[in-house]
Design a protein around this motif. Structure first.
Motif, PDB file in Angstrom:
ATOM      1  N   ALA A   1     -31.257 -93.271 147.299  1.00  0.00           N
ATOM      2  CA  ALA A   1     -31.124 -91.936 146.707  1.00  0.00           C
ATOM      3  C   ALA A   1     -30.451 -92.028 145.338  1.00  0.00           C
ATOM      4  CB  ALA A   1     -30.313 -91.033 147.633  1.00  0.00           C
ATOM      5  N   LEU A   2     -29.450 -92.884 145.229  1.00  0.00           N
ATOM      6  CA  LEU A   2     -28.745 -93.030 143.951  1.00  0.00           C
ATOM      7  C   LEU A   2     -29.581 -93.790 142.918  1.00  0.00           C
ATOM      8  CD1 LEU A   2     -25.154 -93.840 145.252  1.00  0.00           C
ATOM      9  CD2 LEU A   2     -25.944 -91.716 144.212  1.00  0.00           C
ATOM     10  N   ALA A   3     -30.348 -94.757 143.401  1.00  0.00           N
ATOM     11  CA  ALA A   3     -31.120 -95.583 142.461  1.00  0.00           C
ATOM     12  C   ALA A   3     -32.411 -94.910 142.000  1.00  0.00           C
ATOM     13  CB  ALA A   3     -31.443 -96.921 143.105  1.00  0.00           C
ATOM     14  N   ALA A   4     -32.907 -93.956 142.771  1.00  0.00           N
ATOM     15  CA  ALA A   4     -34.223 -93.352 142.465  1.00  0.00           C
ATOM     16  C   ALA A   4     -34.289 -92.756 141.050  1.00  0.00           C
ATOM     17  CB  ALA A   4     -34.568 -92.303 143.516  1.00  0.00           C
ATOM     18  N   PRO A   5     -33.310 -91.932 140.628  1.00  0.00           N
ATOM     19  CA  PRO A   5     -33.407 -91.370 139.278  1.00  0.00           C
ATOM     20  C   PRO A   5     -33.393 -92.449 138.187  1.00  0.00           C
ATOM     21  CG  PRO A   5     -31.800 -90.164 140.577  1.00  0.00           C
ATOM     22  CD  PRO A   5     -32.156 -91.385 141.359  1.00  0.00           C
ATOM     23  N   LEU A   6     -32.638 -93.526 138.417  1.00  0.00           N
ATOM     24  CA  LEU A   6     -32.574 -94.599 137.407  1.00  0.00           C
ATOM     25  C   LEU A   6     -33.924 -95.305 137.293  1.00  0.00           C
ATOM     26  CD1 LEU A   6     -29.127 -96.167 138.402  1.00  0.00           C
ATOM     27  CD2 LEU A   6     -29.616 -94.669 136.463  1.00  0.00           C
ATOM     28  N   VAL A   7     -34.511 -95.610 138.453  1.00  0.00           N
ATOM     29  CA  VAL A   7     -35.817 -96.291 138.449  1.00  0.00           C
ATOM     30  C   VAL A   7     -36.864 -95.390 137.804  1.00  0.00           C
ATOM     31  CG1 VAL A   7     -37.633 -97.250 139.932  1.00  0.00           C
ATOM     32  CG2 VAL A   7     -35.252 -97.677 140.472  1.00  0.00           C
ATOM     33  N   CYS A   8     -36.773 -94.099 138.113  1.00  0.00           N
ATOM     34  CA  CYS A   8     -37.746 -93.150 137.562  1.00  0.00           C
ATOM     35  C   CYS A   8     -37.605 -93.054 136.037  1.00  0.00           C
ATOM     36  CB  CYS A   8     -37.517 -91.779 138.204  1.00  0.00           C
ATOM     37  SG  CYS A   8     -38.959 -90.752 138.090  1.00  0.00           S
ATOM     38  N   ALA A   9     -36.366 -93.073 135.567  1.00  0.00           N
ATOM     39  CA  ALA A   9     -36.141 -93.016 134.114  1.00  0.00           C
ATOM     40  C   ALA A   9     -36.694 -94.274 133.446  1.00  0.00           C
ATOM     41  CB  ALA A   9     -34.652 -92.880 133.836  1.00  0.00           C
ATOM     42  N   ALA A  10     -36.463 -95.432 134.073  1.00  0.00           N
ATOM     43  CA  ALA A  10     -36.976 -96.697 133.522  1.00  0.00           C
ATOM     44  C   ALA A  10     -38.500 -96.686 133.506  1.00  0.00           C
ATOM     45  CB  ALA A  10     -36.465 -97.873 134.347  1.00  0.00           C
ATOM     46  N   ALA A  11     -39.104 -96.167 134.581  1.00  0.00           N
ATOM     47  CA  ALA A  11     -40.569 -96.113 134.654  1.00  0.00           C
ATOM     48  C   ALA A  11     -41.122 -95.171 133.578  1.00  0.00           C
ATOM     49  CB  ALA A  11     -41.008 -95.652 136.035  1.00  0.00           C
ATOM     50  N   SER A  12     -40.418 -94.070 133.320  1.00  0.00           N
ATOM     51  CA  SER A  12     -40.854 -93.132 132.269  1.00  0.00           C
ATOM     52  C   SER A  12     -40.893 -93.835 130.925  1.00  0.00           C
ATOM     53  CB  SER A  12     -39.899 -91.943 132.174  1.00  0.00           C
ATOM     54  OG  SER A  12     -39.831 -91.298 133.405  1.00  0.00           O
ATOM     55  N   ARG A  13     -39.900 -94.672 130.679  1.00  0.00           N
ATOM     56  CA  ARG A  13     -39.862 -95.429 129.418  1.00  0.00           C
ATOM     57  C   ARG A  13     -41.055 -96.375 129.319  1.00  0.00           C
ATOM     58  NH1 ARG A  13     -34.845 -96.928 126.282  1.00  0.00           N
ATOM     59  NH2 ARG A  13     -33.806 -94.933 126.176  1.00  0.00           N
ATOM     60  N   VAL A  14     -41.331 -97.046 130.453  1.00  0.00           N
ATOM     61  CA  VAL A  14     -42.472 -97.978 130.473  1.00  0.00           C
ATOM     62  C   VAL A  14     -43.756 -97.215 130.147  1.00  0.00           C
ATOM     63  CG1 VAL A  14     -43.882 -99.479 131.962  1.00  0.00           C
ATOM     64  CG2 VAL A  14     -41.394 -99.573 132.090  1.00  0.00           C
ATOM     65  N   VAL A  15     -43.905 -96.037 130.741  1.00  0.00           N
ATOM     66  CA  VAL A  15     -45.114 -95.231 130.506  1.00  0.00           C
ATOM     67  C   VAL A  15     -45.180 -94.831 129.033  1.00  0.00           C
ATOM     68  CG1 VAL A  15     -46.243 -93.032 131.062  1.00  0.00           C
ATOM     69  CG2 VAL A  15     -45.263 -94.431 132.874  1.00  0.00           C
ATOM     70  N   ARG A  16     -44.045 -94.429 128.470  1.00  0.00           N
ATOM     71  CA  ARG A  16     -44.036 -94.014 127.057  1.00  0.00           C
ATOM     72  C   ARG A  16     -44.404 -95.177 126.139  1.00  0.00           C
ATOM     73  NH1 ARG A  16     -39.650 -90.540 128.023  1.00  0.00           N
ATOM     74  NH2 ARG A  16     -38.120 -92.028 127.257  1.00  0.00           N
ATOM     75  N   TRP A  17     -43.896 -96.398 126.471  1.00  0.00           N
ATOM     76  CA  TRP A  17     -44.211 -97.560 125.642  1.00  0.00           C
ATOM     77  C   TRP A  17     -45.700 -97.892 125.699  1.00  0.00           C
ATOM     78  CZ3 TRP A  17     -39.648-100.811 127.902  1.00  0.00           C
ATOM     79  CH2 TRP A  17     -38.474-100.500 127.197  1.00  0.00           C
ATOM     80  N   THR A  18     -46.280 -97.717 126.870  1.00  0.00           N
ATOM     81  CA  THR A  18     -47.665 -98.164 127.046  1.00  0.00           C
ATOM     82  C   THR A  18     -48.697 -97.133 126.588  1.00  0.00           C
ATOM     83  OG1 THR A  18     -47.496 -97.398 129.317  1.00  0.00           O
ATOM     84  CG2 THR A  18     -47.229 -99.750 128.953  1.00  0.00           C
ATOM     85  N   LEU A  19     -48.265 -95.893 126.432  1.00  0.00           N
ATOM     86  CA  LEU A  19     -49.229 -94.878 125.995  1.00  0.00           C
ATOM     87  C   LEU A  19     -49.543 -95.071 124.514  1.00  0.00           C
ATOM     88  CD1 LEU A  19     -48.027 -91.554 127.631  1.00  0.00           C
ATOM     89  CD2 LEU A  19     -50.201 -92.689 127.990  1.00  0.00           C
ATOM     90  N   PRO A  20     -50.809 -94.818 124.123  1.00  0.00           N
ATOM     91  CA  PRO A  20     -51.128 -94.865 122.701  1.00  0.00           C
ATOM     92  C   PRO A  20     -50.331 -93.790 121.949  1.00  0.00           C
ATOM     93  CG  PRO A  20     -53.092 -94.513 124.035  1.00  0.00           C
ATOM     94  CD  PRO A  20     -51.936 -94.475 124.949  1.00  0.00           C
ATOM     95  N   GLU A  21     -50.070 -94.041 120.670  1.00  0.00           N
ATOM     96  CA  GLU A  21     -49.165 -93.175 119.906  1.00  0.00           C
ATOM     97  C   GLU A  21     -49.631 -91.722 119.862  1.00  0.00           C
ATOM     98  OE1 GLU A  21     -47.058 -93.172 115.581  1.00  0.00           O
ATOM     99  OE2 GLU A  21     -47.892 -95.060 116.309  1.00  0.00           O
ATOM    100  N   GLU A  22     -50.974 -91.528 119.739  1.00  0.00           N
ATOM    101  CA  GLU A  22     -51.487 -90.146 119.587  1.00  0.00           C
ATOM    102  C   GLU A  22     -51.145 -89.294 120.816  1.00  0.00           C
ATOM    103  OE1 GLU A  22     -54.376 -92.682 119.422  1.00  0.00           O
ATOM    104  OE2 GLU A  22     -53.060 -93.139 117.746  1.00  0.00           O
ATOM    105  N   SER A  23     -51.248 -89.927 121.993  1.00  0.00           N
ATOM    106  CA  SER A  23     -51.060 -89.131 123.210  1.00  0.00           C
ATOM    107  C   SER A  23     -49.597 -88.802 123.471  1.00  0.00           C
ATOM    108  CB  SER A  23     -51.632 -89.873 124.414  1.00  0.00           C
ATOM    109  OG  SER A  23     -51.025 -91.121 124.520  1.00  0.00           O
ATOM    110  N   THR A  24     -48.670 -89.501 122.783  1.00  0.00           N
ATOM    111  CA  THR A  24     -47.260 -89.188 122.999  1.00  0.00           C
ATOM    112  C   THR A  24     -46.815 -88.016 122.134  1.00  0.00           C
ATOM    113  OG1 THR A  24     -46.649 -90.804 121.341  1.00  0.00           O
ATOM    114  CG2 THR A  24     -46.588 -91.540 123.630  1.00  0.00           C
ATOM    115  N   ARG A  25     -47.633 -87.689 121.132  1.00  0.00           N
ATOM    116  CA  ARG A  25     -47.256 -86.541 120.302  1.00  0.00           C
ATOM    117  C   ARG A  25     -47.431 -85.271 121.101  1.00  0.00           C
ATOM    118  NH1 ARG A  25     -50.677 -88.386 115.217  1.00  0.00           N
ATOM    119  NH2 ARG A  25     -49.348 -90.068 114.497  1.00  0.00           N
ATOM    120  N   ARG A  26     -46.496 -84.371 120.917  1.00  0.00           N
ATOM    121  CA  ARG A  26     -46.582 -83.115 121.642  1.00  0.00           C
ATOM    122  C   ARG A  26     -47.611 -82.198 120.991  1.00  0.00           C
ATOM    123  NH1 ARG A  26     -40.496 -81.178 123.152  1.00  0.00           N
ATOM    124  NH2 ARG A  26     -40.113 -82.760 124.705  1.00  0.00           N
ATOM    125  N   SER A  27     -48.411 -81.621 121.837  1.00  0.00           N
ATOM    126  CA  SER A  27     -49.377 -80.680 121.278  1.00  0.00           C
ATOM    127  C   SER A  27     -48.688 -79.331 121.070  1.00  0.00           C
ATOM    128  CB  SER A  27     -50.561 -80.533 122.226  1.00  0.00           C
ATOM    129  OG  SER A  27     -50.082 -80.117 123.475  1.00  0.00           O
TER     130      SER A  27
END
Lengths: 178, 298
Positions: free
Chosen positions: A142-168
């Motif tokens: 329960a304590l580790a879940a938010p940390l892992v989720c935050a790390a995974a979000s970063r991984v997703v942001r790094w791997t997404l192409p630049e155009e798709s990370t821009r907010r519409s």
């Protein structure tokens, strides 16, 4: 495709870290990282991709474990599907819902591991002594879940192409001026 | 039709995963009974993971050893002097024994017996623990290329660790004594009371024995009996910590503290032998090489 591959690599790295950490720490204090990564797959990837990556990750977890080959693969795929369903009603990107969900998931997984092992191998996994381990695991996950989720979000942001990370930016239609 | 398939692709995929994993579990169960050797993708993944885990494990291990060495330095000087005195005493004692043995001609006989009974051992490093807290196994950095096979006992200088259950060319998985599926035929060294030592999934073992008077007491050493043909006779299993009267009249249970500290398991030895039971259980991976060739290989 790139976020899926990125999260798969992240998940396998988490497995290796978990396996090494378990050599140096008590088993109950090591968070079940592969389970938590499966939760993030349900949050960050589209359904089919999430299921495939979760299954692959579970298969890798089976190799690092004494479980039957396919046991974790099944559970990770179900975890990913369950997370998608739960995320419809709860906002699992927030700390508290995610922590509670991870705790419930840990309990469910323990029950499922026990059931599957009994079904396929004909042996019981749990008894009273393991209940204490389960309690600690619930808390740690329960304590580790938010940390892992935050790390995974970063991984997703790094791997997404630049155009798709821009907010519409949504422009409101011009109202007629009377 | 195509639209329907696209719309139902997620449930179909989930059903396919459930089916595939079910088949995989059943076939793995069968493989465990027949031959624990891994091939294909699973072997490849383990082959890659072992060196990565060894590299990751290194800084943690160095840090831990560094700290314990620093702590140890505090008492090192006194300990050193004490040990030097003890070594001198033992060396003298040893010389006397050797002299006596040579004189009586027993030394040659002992050398012959060692050659006859000694089992070659392969040192292996523990590079990873089980990722599931519900199973107890470890990943070793030695595999088939170093003659490690499924069914071989794993030990340390303290006692029994477990049994090799799966191998690849350069890695092996060993089920620990603590795993709930683990069971060893054992005897109490003092009273020769016989029973079965079982893993409980925790750090403790369970010794189930037949009650014959007051055969088992707290502090008794439990060793392998050699019956069952898996582990050789006389290996240390653990020490009795508590004896509990069971519900059944004939069977009692004792809690046993393992001889091996599983929390600090780093270096182990795989005994390059398989008992007759294991040879019958695991089929198809050929005979073991002769002792001489095993010892020659690096």
């Amino acid at each position: 495709m790139r976020p899926a591959l990125g999260l798969l690599a992240f998940g396998i790295a988490a497995l290796v870290v978990q396996s090494v950490a378990a050599v140096h720490l008590p088993a109950a204090l090591v968070p079940n990282l592969s389970l938590l990564v499966a939760v993030t797959l349900g949050l960050h990837l589209e359904a089919a991709g999430g299921l495939v990556v979760a299954g692959a990750l579970g298969y890798a977890a089976d190799l690092f474990s004494g479980s039957l080959l396919g046991q974790h693969a099944l559970l990770r795929a179900l975890t990913c599907a369950g997370t998608r369903l739960a995320n419809r009603g709860l906002d699992l990107r927030r700390f508290l819902p995610l922590a509670v969900f991870a705790a419930l998931l840990t309990l469910s997984e323990a029950a499922a591991v026990g059931g599957l092992t009994q079904l396929f191998a004909g042996r019981a996994v749990f008894d009273r002594a393991l209940a204490a381990v389960l309690g600690q695991q619930v808390l740690v996950n329960a304590l580790a879940a938010p940390l892992v989720c935050a790390a995974a979000s970063r991984v997703v942001r790094w791997t997404l192409p630049e155009e798709s990370t821009r907010r519409s930016v949504r422009l409101a239609p011009r109202r007629p001026v009377i | 039709m195509r639209e329907l398939l696209i719309r139902l692709r997620v449930p179909i995929l989930l059903a396919a995963i459930v089916f595939a994993t079910g088949v995989s579990m059943l076939s793995d169960r069968r493989a465990q009974r027949e031959d624990g050797e891994r091939g294909g993708w699973s072997a490849l993944l383990l082959e890659i993971a072992v060196p990565v885990q060894k590299t990751l494990e290194l800084p943690l291990s160095v840090a831990r050893h560094g700290f314990s060495r620093y702590v140890g330095l505090v008492e090192l000087h006194d300990e050193n002097e004490r040990l030097a005195r003890r070594i001198a005493e033992l060396e003298e004692e040893n010389l006397q024994y050797r002299e006596a043995l040579v004189e009586s001609g027993h030394l040659q006989r002992i050398v012959e017996m060692r050659g006859e009974f000694e089992t070659p051992m392969r040192p292996a490093q523990v590079v990873g623990q089980d990722v599931s807290p519900w199973f107890r196994s470890v990943l070793l950095d030695r595999g088939r290329s170093r003659d490690v096979r499924s069914g071989m006992p794993v030990v340390t200088d303290r006692g029994v660790v477990g049994l090799v259950t799966a191998t690849t060319a350069h890695a092996a998985r060993a089920m620990l004594l603590l795993d709930r599926e683990s069971a060893i035929d054992a005897v109490v060294q003092r009273s020769r009371a016989r029973g079965i030592v079982r893993g409980t999934g925790t750090q403790e073992l369970e010794f189930v024995f037949v009650v014959r008077g007051d055969d088992v007491r707290e502090g008794d050493e439990v060793i392998t009996s050699g019956v069952g043909g898996v582990y050789p006779k006389g290996l240390r299993v653990g020490t009795v910590r508590a004896v509990e009267a069971g519900e059944e009249l004939l069977l009692h249970t004792a809690r046993v503290e393992p001889a091996v500290d599983f929390g600090r398991l780093e270096q182990v030895f795989v005994m390059l032998r398989r008992g007759p039971t294991m040879d019958l259980l695991y089929s198809g991976d050929g005979d073991l090489p002769a002792v001489a060739s095993v010892e020659e290989s690096p």
